[in-house]
Write an enzyme that holds these catalytic residues in place. Structure first.
Site, PDB file in Angstrom:
ATOM      1  N   GLY A 143     -16.152 -11.169 -17.791  1.00  0.00           N
ATOM      2  CA  GLY A 143     -17.337 -10.341 -17.618  1.00  0.00           C
ATOM      3  C   GLY A 143     -17.931 -10.420 -16.228  1.00  0.00           C
ATOM      4  O   GLY A 143     -18.694  -9.563 -15.820  1.00  0.00           O
ATOM      5  N   TYR A 202     -24.207 -22.031 -15.914  1.00  0.00           N
ATOM      6  CA  TYR A 202     -25.053 -21.779 -14.751  1.00  0.00           C
ATOM      7  C   TYR A 202     -24.485 -22.595 -13.597  1.00  0.00           C
ATOM      8  O   TYR A 202     -25.167 -23.414 -12.978  1.00  0.00           O
ATOM      9  CB  TYR A 202     -26.509 -22.183 -15.013  1.00  0.00           C
ATOM     10  CG  TYR A 202     -27.186 -21.460 -16.154  1.00  0.00           C
ATOM     11  CD1 TYR A 202     -26.703 -20.252 -16.639  1.00  0.00           C
ATOM     12  CD2 TYR A 202     -28.329 -21.982 -16.745  1.00  0.00           C
ATOM     13  CE1 TYR A 202     -27.331 -19.590 -17.679  1.00  0.00           C
ATOM     14  CE2 TYR A 202     -28.969 -21.325 -17.789  1.00  0.00           C
ATOM     15  CZ  TYR A 202     -28.459 -20.133 -18.259  1.00  0.00           C
ATOM     16  OH  TYR A 202     -29.087 -19.481 -19.293  1.00  0.00           O
TER      17      TYR A 202
END
Length: 540
Positions: free
Chosen positions: A117, A480
């Site tokens: 993605g 992250y």
């Protein structure tokens, strides 16, 4: 199962372009070019659907090249002129193409980067300064929902938005613990853990994986049974890019009520936001598991202040039930918030997905099927875990630093509930018990010339927070990703060197991940700047 000898069959009449992405970089060495020439000699493969009209290899001359490359780069930091540009993108629409790419690349020592993605905070899925192949899985989007057995098989190239949309097409009382950004790829989300709005009820996305199909470093197509429990454990939160190419996931669907409740209250510091924040810290992880009450902190306009700016705290909640029950809960546990019906809206679970994605709930559900974000920016993010409430003085110091940059933001995610019931070693994601909430620091900007200024600001804020967050090691979260924590500089990065960042992501699970890596990829073929290292030969 397809083995290497089934894939590497001489079939020269299949005219596939070279499976290599060449950084547009004059620094490439003669040895790198020699590797490239060797790769060209890798036998073509006997691939299913080889006569398809679909374009598998995208070169710079391909009409779709730019759109494919850019649609999967969500951080504009990696679209600037200093970023190496790719000559070729491989877009397989069948698992056999993935097997072939892995086998040929390993044979000739070419690295692989793969993405589902593109929400990669540091761009490691599509940026490299060494010879490498990128496998973009966006053509692998198949989703099969089995409502009767409350499960789904989902290809890694599908997005979270596509998954949620597909579930509700089969019924209104099932969902999945998926993150709030619908354009995130399923493969990356699950392999890194998967923070979600209902994880206090059902755990992370990775906690709800029943089975998986992967291509390992030898090009073998494996399921949970054939890969073994150790590798299956590692790919559910340890980062798939270190171990295998994850193709499909069997997911456990979870029950959701016909109606959920979403509420929002905004307060500035002048309206008592700091006091409410301090109270929230004490009770957020202890609230009923059906209630997810997270905070967003950002800079807002305020005419009464000296510089016209203030700090605004948004209390955003999702409750798996009716508004009346939610009001009773908050009046009991958090009366200072003064939540009432006017702050809340009852809606379906899929509408709550729309809400947290930033779409109006009146929007057509098909908006969840879009793979690209409506807007993008340059950004830098970091994460901390908080195990003890931050003092008022600490918060006020943080507010002052946020006010220095108007586009700064904090997203605070509470733990507790089901998360506290799962062992820290159940999956590689280690922070379950003892954590109150996570803080994501985020700063955005619009001009590449501002990059160093904003990254430097982020590092100063992160340094300030050191005394207020988890320690020994300080926490981080793989989804992250943050290269400030450290990076691998060569294929032989040691256990000790990689532990500088590895322990921050995985705590004691880091050593187990290294053992799995050494077992399944002893040559360290699948690697990047923050991939799991291997132990030296003979070391256990």
């Amino acid at each position: 199962m397809l083995y290497a000898e089934d894939i590497i069959m001489v079939f020269f009449n299949v005219k596939l372009l070279p499976l290599l992405i060449i950084p547009f970089n004059s620094a490439w060495s003669t040895s790198s070019n020699s590797i490239f020439e060797s790769l060209l000699q890798c036998p073509s493969t006997h691939l299913k659907h080889s006569n398809s009209s679909k374009e598998i290899i995208l070169t710079r001359n391909s009409s779709a090249y730019s759109s494919v490359l850019q649609s999967s780069i969500q951080n504009l930091r990696f679209l600037n002129n200093s970023t190496p540009k790719l000559e070729v993108i491989v877009t397989p629409f069948h698992e056999s193409y993935v097997q072939a790419a892995v086998i040929c690349s390993k044979k000739h020592g070419i690295q692989i980067r793969f993405r589902s993605g593109g929400h990669d905070y540091e761009g490691l899925s599509y940026v490299s300064y060494d010879p490498f192949i990128i496998i973009d899985l966006f053509n692998l989007q198949t989703i099969h929902i089995d409502i009767e057995n409350e499960s789904a098989w989902v290809a890694s190239g599908a997005t979270l938005g596509q998954l949620c949309y597909s579930i509700v097409q089969k019924g209104k009382v099932h969902g999945f613990p998926a993150g709030s950004c619908p354009t995130v790829g399923v493969g990356g989300h699950i392999s890194g853990g998967g923070f979600v709005t209902i994880f206090r009820k059902y755990g992370l996305a990775a906690d709800n994986v029943i089975d998986a199909r992967i291509v390992d470093v030898n090009g073998r197509l494996l399921s949970r049974k054939s890969m073994g429990e150790e590798l299956f454990w590692a790919i559910r939160g340890g980062g798939g890019s270190s171990f295998a190419v994850s193709l499909t996931w069997k997911l456990r669907l979870v029950p959701v009520p016909p109606s959920v409740t979403v509420c929002k209250i905004e307060k500035t510091t002048e309206e008592g936001a700091t006091k409410l924040f301090s109270k929230w810290q004490v009770i957020a992880d202890k609230l009923h598991e059906d209630l997810f009450l997270h905070l967003v902190v950002e800079v807002a306009n305020e005419a009464s202040t000296t510089d016209g700016k203030t700090i605004k705290v948004s209390f955003d909640s999702l409750f798996l039930g009716p508004v009346e029950k939610l009001l009773l809960l908050t009046q009991d546990k958090f009366p200072d918030l003064s939540l009432d019906r006017s702050n809340c809206t009852e809606m379906s679970w899929i509408q709550s997905v729309m809400h947290f994605a930033g779409f109006p709930i009146s929007e057509y559900l098909e908006v969840l099927l879009k793979r690209t974000q409506p807007s993008r920016s340059f950004f830098k993010a970091k994460l901390d875990n908080v195990t003890q409430p931050i003092s008022q003085a600490g918060l006020e110091g943080l507010w002052q630093r946020l006010l220095e940059v108007e586009t700064s933001q904090l997203i605070l995610t509470p733990y507790g509930g089901r998360m506290s019931e799962i062992s820290d070693s159940e999956t590689p994601f280690p922070r379950r018990n003892g954590s109150i909430f996570a803080i994501q620091y985020l700063v955005t900007w619009d001009d590449d010339k501002e990059t160093e200024k904003h990254i430097s600001w982020m590092r100063r804020v992160y340094a300030y927070m050191a005394s207020h967050v988890s320690k020994s090691p300080r926490a981080a979260y793989l989804n992250y990703r943050d290269l400030d924590l450290g990076r691998n500089h060569d294929p032989n990065t040691s256990y000790a060197q990689a532990s500088i960042w590895g322990l921050k992501y995985f705590k004691s699970n880091y050593r187990r991940l290294v053992h799995v890596k050494t077992l399944v990829d002893p040559g360290n073929f699948l690697r990047n700047e923050q991939s799991i290292p291997v132990l030296p030969s003979g070391q256990k």
